[in-house]
Design a protein around this motif. Structure first.
Motif, PDB file in Angstrom:
ATOM      1  N   UNK A 353       0.820  -1.214   0.000  1.00 27.52           N
ATOM      2  CA  UNK A 353       0.000   0.000   0.000  1.00 27.52           C
ATOM      3  C   UNK A 353       0.855   1.266   0.000  1.00 27.52           C
ATOM      4  N   UNK A 354       2.083   1.167   0.484  1.00 28.71           N
ATOM      5  CA  UNK A 354       2.943   2.350   0.553  1.00 28.71           C
ATOM      6  C   UNK A 354       3.553   2.714  -0.791  1.00 28.71           C
ATOM      7  N   UNK A 355       3.569   1.786  -1.746  1.00 25.34           N
ATOM      8  CA  UNK A 355       4.159   2.052  -3.058  1.00 25.34           C
ATOM      9  C   UNK A 355       3.354   3.151  -3.762  1.00 25.34           C
ATOM     10  N   UNK A 356       4.057   3.983  -4.542  1.00 27.82           N
ATOM     11  CA  UNK A 356       3.351   5.044  -5.266  1.00 27.82           C
ATOM     12  C   UNK A 356       2.392   4.471  -6.306  1.00 27.82           C
ATOM     13  N   UNK A 357       2.642   3.217  -6.746  1.00 21.96           N
ATOM     14  CA  UNK A 357       1.746   2.571  -7.706  1.00 21.96           C
ATOM     15  C   UNK A 357       0.337   2.460  -7.152  1.00 21.96           C
ATOM     16  N   UNK A 358       0.211   2.443  -5.824  1.00 21.63           N
ATOM     17  CA  UNK A 358      -1.116   2.393  -5.206  1.00 21.63           C
ATOM     18  C   UNK A 358      -1.518   3.732  -4.611  1.00 21.63           C
ATOM     19  N   UNK A 359      -0.586   4.428  -3.995  1.00 23.16           N
ATOM     20  CA  UNK A 359      -0.949   5.704  -3.366  1.00 23.16           C
ATOM     21  C   UNK A 359      -1.376   6.748  -4.395  1.00 23.16           C
ATOM     22  N   UNK A 360      -0.945   6.571  -5.669  1.00 20.35           N
ATOM     23  CA  UNK A 360      -1.334   7.523  -6.718  1.00 20.35           C
ATOM     24  C   UNK A 360      -2.840   7.541  -6.935  1.00 20.35           C
ATOM     25  N   UNK A 361      -3.524   6.431  -6.618  1.00 19.37           N
ATOM     26  CA  UNK A 361      -4.982   6.390  -6.781  1.00 19.37           C
ATOM     27  C   UNK A 361      -5.684   7.364  -5.837  1.00 19.37           C
ATOM     28  N   UNK A 362      -4.999   7.738  -4.759  1.00 19.42           N
ATOM     29  CA  UNK A 362      -5.605   8.628  -3.769  1.00 19.42           C
ATOM     30  C   UNK A 362      -5.457  10.097  -4.136  1.00 19.42           C
ATOM     31  N   UNK A 363      -4.642  10.394  -5.162  1.00 19.36           N
ATOM     32  CA  UNK A 363      -4.416  11.778  -5.558  1.00 19.36           C
ATOM     33  C   UNK A 363      -5.647  12.362  -6.246  1.00 19.36           C
ATOM     34  N   UNK A 364      -5.878  13.630  -6.039  1.00 20.81           N
ATOM     35  CA  UNK A 364      -7.039  14.292  -6.632  1.00 20.81           C
ATOM     36  C   UNK A 364      -6.822  14.586  -8.113  1.00 20.81           C
ATOM     37  N   UNK A 365      -5.619  15.037  -8.463  1.00 17.16           N
ATOM     38  CA  UNK A 365      -5.319  15.379  -9.859  1.00 17.16           C
ATOM     39  C   UNK A 365      -4.737  14.147 -10.543  1.00 17.16           C
ATOM     40  N   UNK A 366      -5.532  13.504 -11.387  1.00 12.71           N
ATOM     41  CA  UNK A 366      -5.086  12.269 -12.046  1.00 12.71           C
ATOM     42  C   UNK A 366      -4.415  12.525 -13.392  1.00 12.71           C
ATOM     43  N   UNK A 367      -4.314  13.787 -13.826  1.00 14.25           N
ATOM     44  CA  UNK A 367      -3.819  14.071 -15.176  1.00 14.25           C
ATOM     45  C   UNK A 367      -2.309  14.266 -15.222  1.00 14.25           C
ATOM     46  N   UNK A 368      -1.664  14.287 -14.077  1.00 12.29           N
ATOM     47  CA  UNK A 368      -0.215  14.514 -14.051  1.00 12.29           C
ATOM     48  C   UNK A 368       0.481  13.347 -13.369  1.00 12.29           C
ATOM     49  N   UNK A 392     -12.136  -1.791 -18.000  1.00 13.76           N
ATOM     50  CA  UNK A 392     -11.924  -2.796 -16.957  1.00 13.76           C
ATOM     51  C   UNK A 392     -11.705  -2.170 -15.588  1.00 13.76           C
ATOM     52  N   UNK A 393     -11.511  -0.839 -15.532  1.00 12.14           N
ATOM     53  CA  UNK A 393     -11.313  -0.181 -14.247  1.00 12.14           C
ATOM     54  C   UNK A 393     -10.050   0.659 -14.213  1.00 12.14           C
ATOM     55  N   UNK A 394      -9.677   1.085 -13.012  1.00 14.94           N
ATOM     56  CA  UNK A 394      -8.517   1.944 -12.824  1.00 14.94           C
ATOM     57  C   UNK A 394      -7.214   1.161 -13.003  1.00 14.94           C
ATOM     58  N   UNK A 395      -6.151   1.915 -13.349  1.00 17.15           N
ATOM     59  CA  UNK A 395      -4.817   1.332 -13.384  1.00 17.15           C
ATOM     60  C   UNK A 395      -3.805   2.442 -13.168  1.00 17.15           C
ATOM     61  N   UNK A 396      -2.599   2.059 -12.789  1.00 16.20           N
ATOM     62  CA  UNK A 396      -1.512   3.029 -12.661  1.00 16.20           C
ATOM     63  C   UNK A 396      -0.297   2.498 -13.398  1.00 16.20           C
ATOM     64  N   UNK A 397       0.503   3.426 -13.934  1.00 18.60           N
ATOM     65  CA  UNK A 397       1.759   3.110 -14.595  1.00 18.60           C
ATOM     66  C   UNK A 397       2.868   3.777 -13.795  1.00 18.60           C
ATOM     67  N   UNK A 398       3.852   2.982 -13.385  1.00 20.23           N
ATOM     68  CA  UNK A 398       4.938   3.501 -12.551  1.00 20.23           C
ATOM     69  C   UNK A 398       6.291   3.173 -13.161  1.00 20.23           C
ATOM     70  N   UNK A 399       7.173   4.168 -13.175  1.00 20.32           N
ATOM     71  CA  UNK A 399       8.582   3.959 -13.493  1.00 20.32           C
ATOM     72  C   UNK A 399       9.380   4.460 -12.308  1.00 20.32           C
ATOM     73  N   UNK A 400      10.339   3.663 -11.842  1.00 26.79           N
ATOM     74  CA  UNK A 400      11.118   4.069 -10.683  1.00 26.79           C
ATOM     75  C   UNK A 400      12.566   3.647 -10.791  1.00 26.79           C
TER      76      UNK A 400
END
Length: 480
Positions: A353-368, A392-400
């Motif tokens: 849950x601490x990874x940004x791949x999941x915490x990004x879903x909590x952000x208000x601005x999804x366009x950046x 199919x629903x939400x997803x996140x793309x992460x590069x780290x």
């Protein structure tokens, strides 16, 4: 007795064995037990179930006992061969062939039976190989992921092939156009045709006889979907692919055609020049790379995994995670601690849950893009995450990247920092002690069952593709 067909067949063979051992004909034994010889014949052929009283009479007449007649073991080698043939010819694998079964008559030699059974065994073996179990699929996928990690996700032969094809089509710079993709197809002897009635189980269809590549009439905004699908179809021919022999072969081919399409949409020479300048400027960003070549955020992020370690000396990781936190696509060569099952498979596992791949879903601005440092048992990593939504629903793309390499990226100044101690379950998988004390034994949630848990993997040389539907489609369009 309510015996199964196989049990009746074995029983029939054992009765015949003891009858012949005593030198009785069917009629002679029938006379001794009080039934017609024709009735005994049906029993010996496994087509009729005898009553217990008749079995007792047969056992007495042939000098054996009922338990011996009811044994599940074939009485001799010949009987074992005939029983195996019966089982093989009654299997769904054989019945799908539409071939008439062979009757193992008295004149058929044991050698002939063995040869026929050898063919059946090979048929069953190939069928087992063609249908990957979930465990086999995960194992094949894991082996492929590890091989690509060892190679830093870089395939130089395909890079060179893509540059050669682009040069031959006259492409020099900028985003790859649909017109150039059409020229590349023409140089391979193919015409791109966009149709609305593609088989639902196929993304594209190649008509080898008439030199056509059929594609859907529309794609996601920007058109990169159609370009990519056309390039992937061409890649099968350019790379000399043959129908995959097993699931591992299928996965390897899929990886190679995706890689080729990415090489064409984001050519190595131009991409490395762009990324190298961005590194020099300490301004690396997925969104800039994406916009420079007119591709999706995910495509740009994945392409960076192909090039940045080999050409820029930067190890990195890529994650595509769904709204529930499950990994759907992954690559890492930077030591990021990833969840995995006992087979080493990562796909489908839930990230911390601490990874940004999941915490990004909590952000208000999804366009950046959203930036974060995460302290893990494997070190500190800087990550950039972008979220999106599909049918199919939400997803996140992460590069780290590891902490030391964050200096090359835009967003390195972020003050957002998180701590992950996964795979320690106390990190995010186990409720806090106070919550456990308050609610343990007092909650009964209704679990959401994902039906894909019960679905078999797609079968066939091209898993999930309905051959009949594809052939009917080709026949329909070939006549037009």
């Amino acid at each position: 007795m309510a015996a199964s067909g196989i049990e009746l067949a074995t029983l029939g063979h054992r009765i015949r064995h003891h009858r012949l051992a005593r030198g009785f004909t069917l009629d002679e034994l029938g006379a001794r037990v009080g039934v017609a010889g024709s009735q005994l014949s049906l029993i010996e052929n496994g087509r009729r179930e005898p009553k217990l009283s008749l079995l007792q009479a047969i056992a007495s007449a042939t000098g054996t006992d009922v338990a011996d007649l009811l044994s599940s073991e074939p009485p001799n080698r010949r009987a074992a061969l005939e029983l195996e043939l019966e089982r093989a010819q009654s299997s769904p694998v054989f019945r799908r062939l539409g071939i008439a079964p062979v009757r193992a008559g008295k004149t058929m030699s044991d050698e002939t039976l063995e040869s026929i059974l050898g063919l059946h065994r090979e048929l069953q073996r190939r069928e087992r190989e063609a249908i990957a179990t979930p465990e086999e699929a995960r194992r094949a996928n894991t082996e492929l992921r590890l091989r690509m990690r060892d190679a830093d996700n870089y395939l130089p032969e395909i890079e060179r092939l893509a540059e050669k094809q682009l040069k031959a089509a006259g492409h020099t710079s900028g985003a790859l156009t649909h017109r150039t993709v059409s020229i590349m197809a023409e140089q391979l002897g193919f015409e791109l045709i966009y149709v609305a009635d593609l088989p639902h189980s196929a993304r594209s269809v190649i008509d080898l006889e008439n030199g056509r590549i059929y594609l859907p009439p529309a794609s996601i905004p920007g058109g990169h979907g159609l370009r990519s699908m056309a390039l992937q179809a061409m890649a099968h021919r350019l790379l000399g692919h043959t129908p995959p022999g097993d699931y591992a072969d299928f996965l390897q081919q899929r990886l190679e055609i995706n890689y080729y399409a990415a090489c064409c949409l984001m050519p190595e020479t131009a991409s490395v020049a762009f990324l190298s300048q961005a590194k020099k400027d300490r301004n690396l960003a997925v969104e800039d790379f994406r916009d420079a070549f007119g591709v999706t955020h995910e495509a740009a992020a994945m392409r960076m995994t192909n090039l940045m370690t080999t050409h820029l000396g930067i190890p990195l990781h890529f994650l595509r995670v769904d709204g529930a936190g499950a990994i759907t696509r992954v690559y890492e060569n930077d030591g990021l601690p990833l969840p995995m099952d006992v087979t080493g498979s990562v796909e489908g596992q839930i990230v911390c849950r601490a990874f940004s791949a999941r915490s990004a879903f909590e952000e208000q601005n999804r366009t950046v893009e959203h930036y974060q440092y995460t302290d893990t048992p494997g070190g500190t990593f800087w990550c950039s995450s972008q979220t999106g939504t599909t049918a199919e629903g939400e997803f996140s793309i992460t590069v780290g990247v590891p902490f030391d390499d964050a200096r090359w990226f835009r967003g390195r100044e972020t003050q957002k920092r998180a701590v992950s101690t996964c795979p320690d379950e106390a990190c995010c998988r186990r409720p806090a002690p106070d919550l456990t004390a308050r609610w343990e034994g007092k909650a009964w949630p209704s679990a959401r069952v994902h039906m894909q848990m019960f679905s078999p993997l797609p079968r066939g040389a091209f898993p999930g593709v309905d051959d009949g539907e594809v052939y009917a489609f080709l026949d329909r369009h070939a006549a037009g």
